[in-house]
Design a protein around this motif. Structure first.
Motif, PDB file in Angstrom:
ATOM      1  N   ALA A 131     -69.675 -87.928  19.323  1.00 52.84           N
ATOM      2  CA  ALA A 131     -69.366 -88.606  17.997  1.00 52.84           C
ATOM      3  C   ALA A 131     -69.790 -89.833  17.081  1.00 52.84           C
ATOM      4  CB  ALA A 131     -67.691 -88.333  18.184  1.00 52.84           C
ATOM      5  N   VAL A 132     -70.187 -90.085  18.000  1.00 55.77           N
ATOM      6  CA  VAL A 132     -70.511 -91.543  17.896  1.00 55.77           C
ATOM      7  C   VAL A 132     -72.486 -91.355  17.232  1.00 55.77           C
ATOM      8  CG1 VAL A 132     -69.643 -93.334  19.356  1.00 55.77           C
ATOM      9  CG2 VAL A 132     -72.237 -92.365  19.961  1.00 55.77           C
ATOM     10  N   PRO A 163     -71.546 -92.645  11.700  1.00 54.82           N
ATOM     11  CA  PRO A 163     -71.497 -92.043  12.088  1.00 54.82           C
ATOM     12  C   PRO A 163     -69.520 -92.621  12.768  1.00 54.82           C
ATOM     13  CG  PRO A 163     -73.502 -92.969  12.688  1.00 54.82           C
ATOM     14  CD  PRO A 163     -72.916 -93.752  11.897  1.00 54.82           C
ATOM     15  N   GLY A 164     -68.812 -91.551  13.786  1.00 47.97           N
ATOM     16  CA  GLY A 164     -67.672 -91.479  14.047  1.00 47.97           C
ATOM     17  C   GLY A 164     -66.716 -91.195  13.359  1.00 47.97           C
ATOM     18  N   ALA A 194     -56.927 -85.547   9.291  1.00 48.47           N
ATOM     19  CA  ALA A 194     -56.286 -85.451  10.969  1.00 48.47           C
ATOM     20  C   ALA A 194     -56.561 -86.263  12.177  1.00 48.47           C
ATOM     21  CB  ALA A 194     -56.127 -84.364  10.986  1.00 48.47           C
ATOM     22  N   TYR A 195     -57.831 -86.347  11.481  1.00 48.87           N
ATOM     23  CA  TYR A 195     -58.909 -86.719  12.826  1.00 48.87           C
ATOM     24  C   TYR A 195     -58.887 -88.837  13.117  1.00 48.87           C
ATOM     25  CZ  TYR A 195     -59.828 -82.254  13.763  1.00 48.87           C
ATOM     26  OH  TYR A 195     -60.222 -80.666  13.914  1.00 48.87           O
ATOM     27  N   ARG A 196     -58.132 -89.162  12.038  1.00 49.82           N
ATOM     28  CA  ARG A 196     -58.245 -90.528  12.165  1.00 49.82           C
ATOM     29  C   ARG A 196     -58.014 -91.061  13.500  1.00 49.82           C
ATOM     30  NH1 ARG A 196     -53.742 -91.416   7.607  1.00 49.82           N
ATOM     31  NH2 ARG A 196     -52.990 -90.597   8.392  1.00 49.82           N
ATOM     32  N   ALA A 197     -57.328 -90.775  13.786  1.00 47.16           N
ATOM     33  CA  ALA A 197     -57.076 -91.391  15.363  1.00 47.16           C
ATOM     34  C   ALA A 197     -58.706 -91.061  16.374  1.00 47.16           C
ATOM     35  CB  ALA A 197     -56.078 -90.872  16.448  1.00 47.16           C
ATOM     36  N   HIS A 198     -59.279 -90.408  15.718  1.00 46.71           N
ATOM     37  CA  HIS A 198     -60.769 -90.601  16.322  1.00 46.71           C
ATOM     38  C   HIS A 198     -62.130 -91.211  16.540  1.00 46.71           C
ATOM     39  CE1 HIS A 198     -64.478 -87.663  17.430  1.00 46.71           C
ATOM     40  NE2 HIS A 198     -63.191 -87.614  18.598  1.00 46.71           N
ATOM     41  N   ALA A 199     -61.785 -91.587  15.221  1.00 44.13           N
ATOM     42  CA  ALA A 199     -62.372 -93.172  15.020  1.00 44.13           C
ATOM     43  C   ALA A 199     -62.686 -94.363  16.252  1.00 44.13           C
ATOM     44  CB  ALA A 199     -62.403 -93.637  14.100  1.00 44.13           C
TER      45      ALA A 199
END
Length: 304
Positions: free
Chosen positions: A184-185, A4-5, A11-16
């Motif tokens: 997202a988590v 999860p997450g 491109a969304y690596r910073a989202h974690a």
């Protein structure tokens, strides 16, 4: 299967890192109670403010003030609407601290990075707006029917900008901060952590006076939400989304107001009949094109 997450989108690596303070999937159950508590706190604060105003103002003054807030035709009415979002921001901050046991600033991401990214994206968007402004006027735009004295407009500009910053930052805290992080988590797929907040954001922009064309306003707001969520996931902070939201609302509220319900602070008024499907479709088509350009500009600034 991804944890999860852990977004499968490169491109969304910073989202974690952005969603990490929200905890793990077991903490996601607090989302709905948190929203209910935030709404209750917000309504309680508004009720307290209304009662305070009734004490401070005469009955005629209070009725006039209430009417100005409802129709948005006066500067004071629009300013009250904008600054009242501060109560909602305070409510979500209390819920984050008390129910989720984490600092409210974690809804924004790293503060220094958020500020740096937000300022950079805002400068890029302002430059884009200036380029668009010097282009030949579009026939899609409604004709200007009213203008305010420039001196009075400039005098109110600083406090109006602060009000818009509070309003847009609060909406981003809720939709791209609280909702996006908590979803997202629990769920890997952007279809949920981007899609559900976008659906709610769109529905909250429903305008019954638009009649059968109300779905166009919902669609536009949902698309805006998706773009703001995408920028947040790419940047890892709310800075770019706040910058995009801030400039979009500043233009619509302070410079050329097409919505009569938010015309009290605008330098120029170009009212549009929301019940006219042709005019609404043309205006929203232009807005969507500008929104797309804004998204591309923000991505160029962020290089993501």
């Amino acid at each position: 299967m991804n944890r999860p997450g852990r977004s499968p989108i490169r491109a969304y690596r910073a989202h974690a890192k952005f969603i990490a303070p929200a905890g793990d999937s077991a903490a996601a159950w607090r989302l709905i109670p948190g929203l209910v508590m935030a709404a209750a706190l917000y309504l309680l604060m508004l009720w307290a403010m209304q009662n305070l105003l009734q004490i401070l103002l005469t009955p005629d003054q209070f009725n006039a003030f209430t009417l100005s807030v409802q129709n948005g035709s006066t500067a004071m009415g629009v300013l009250y609407l904008l600054f009242s979002f501060g109560f909602l921001g305070l409510a979500i901050a209390i819920v984050t601290a008390q129910m989720h046991q984490r600092a409210p600033l974690t809804l924004i991401g790293p503060p220094k990075a958020a500020l740096r990214q937000g300022i950079a994206v805002l400068i890029g968007l302002i430059l884009l707006s200036l380029v668009i402004w010097i282009l030949p006027p579009s026939e899609v735009l409604a004709p200007i029917t009213d203008s305010k004295p420039i001196g009075r407009w400039l005098m109110l500009l600083p406090v109006a900008l602060l009000g818009i910053l509070i309003q847009t930052s609060t909406e981003e805290l809720i939709f791209r901060g609280y909702l996006q992080q908590q979803l997202a988590v629990r769920f890997d797929t952007p279809l949920i952590w981007m899609g559900l907040p976008a659906l709610l954001f769109g529905l909250l922009h429903y305008r019954p006076e638009a009649g059968d064309s109300a779905w166009l306003l919902i669609l536009w707001a949902a698309l805006f939400s998706l773009i703001a969520a995408d920028l947040t996931a790419r940047a890892g902070t709310l800075g770019p989304a706040i910058a995009l939201h801030f400039l979009s609302n500043a233009i619509a509220i302070l410079f050329v107001a097409q919505d009569p319900a938010l015309s009290g602070l605008a330098l120029y008024s170009a009212p549009m009949d929301l019940a006219d499907p042709v005019a609404l479709r043309q205006a929203l088509t232009l807005d969507i094109a500008l929104l797309g350009l804004g998204w591309l500009t923000a991505r160029l600034v962020l290089r993501r």
